[in-house]
Design a protein around this motif. Sequence first.
Motif, PDB file in Angstrom:
ATOM      1  N   GLY A  63      59.492  27.653  74.607  1.00 43.97           N
ATOM      2  CA  GLY A  63      59.329  26.087  74.299  1.00 43.97           C
ATOM      3  C   GLY A  63      57.871  25.612  73.872  1.00 43.97           C
ATOM      4  N   ASP A  64      57.940  24.318  73.478  1.00 44.15           N
ATOM      5  CA  ASP A  64      56.644  23.711  73.088  1.00 44.15           C
ATOM      6  C   ASP A  64      55.991  23.292  74.294  1.00 44.15           C
ATOM      7  OD1 ASP A  64      57.760  23.710  70.347  1.00 44.15           O
ATOM      8  OD2 ASP A  64      58.856  21.663  70.565  1.00 44.15           O
ATOM      9  N   GLY A  65      54.632  23.181  73.858  1.00 44.93           N
ATOM     10  CA  GLY A  65      53.451  22.699  74.879  1.00 44.93           C
ATOM     11  C   GLY A  65      52.955  23.584  75.783  1.00 44.93           C
ATOM     12  N   TRP A  66      53.310  24.838  75.689  1.00 42.57           N
ATOM     13  CA  TRP A  66      52.796  25.696  76.667  1.00 42.57           C
ATOM     14  C   TRP A  66      51.408  26.218  76.541  1.00 42.57           C
ATOM     15  CZ3 TRP A  66      50.869  29.990  74.949  1.00 42.57           C
ATOM     16  CH2 TRP A  66      51.223  30.689  73.591  1.00 42.57           C
ATOM     17  N   ASP A  67      50.970  26.135  75.409  1.00 41.66           N
ATOM     18  CA  ASP A  67      49.514  26.530  75.148  1.00 41.66           C
ATOM     19  C   ASP A  67      48.594  25.274  75.700  1.00 41.66           C
ATOM     20  OD1 ASP A  67      50.365  24.378  73.399  1.00 41.66           O
ATOM     21  OD2 ASP A  67      49.130  24.959  71.730  1.00 41.66           O
TER      22      ASP A  67
END
Length: 170
Positions: A165-169
């Motif tokens: 998914g998005d935003g994990w970084d």
Amino acid sequence: AEAKRAILGHNAIRMFGLPDGPIDLTVPGGPARACDVHSHFGPLDFDVPQVPDDRLLEELRIAPTQRAVASAALAVFGDPERGNEQAARAAAAHGSDGLYGYVVADPTDLQTTADQLRRYLDAPGVLGVKVHGEWTATPTASRAMTELFDLLAPFGRPVKIHNMGDGWDV
């Protein structure tokens, strides 16, 4: 099988610009102390050779891998109780040879995960935890994953994670 090899071989020649003839398949030399941190105890539901747990490190040594840490495919794909028990058993039997295990942690079932961590994380040869966001359909930036890492933190063990998914970084 012969037709399949011919088709795949000619596709490889065309796509990768390989020479049309015998190809040297000698495994290139690697570091003497290579460690594979992403192995799996089978069975695997993929078109790959099925290797018994007691031969996994031997098969990896072709590269030449001296140590490996593996999670059980059964645990990753939905049966953590049987899979984590398999990984702990294999790590206990072969840890002195360099084959270690991960406990698979499921962010969608924290109670079972907590039980599995207490049962197996201190077992001989079990070194850390494996988390798979994709197979559990849990985005890494989700509340469920945060709660899982809150559960994992007191154990102080390394975590191998497949982010999703998005935003994990962040």
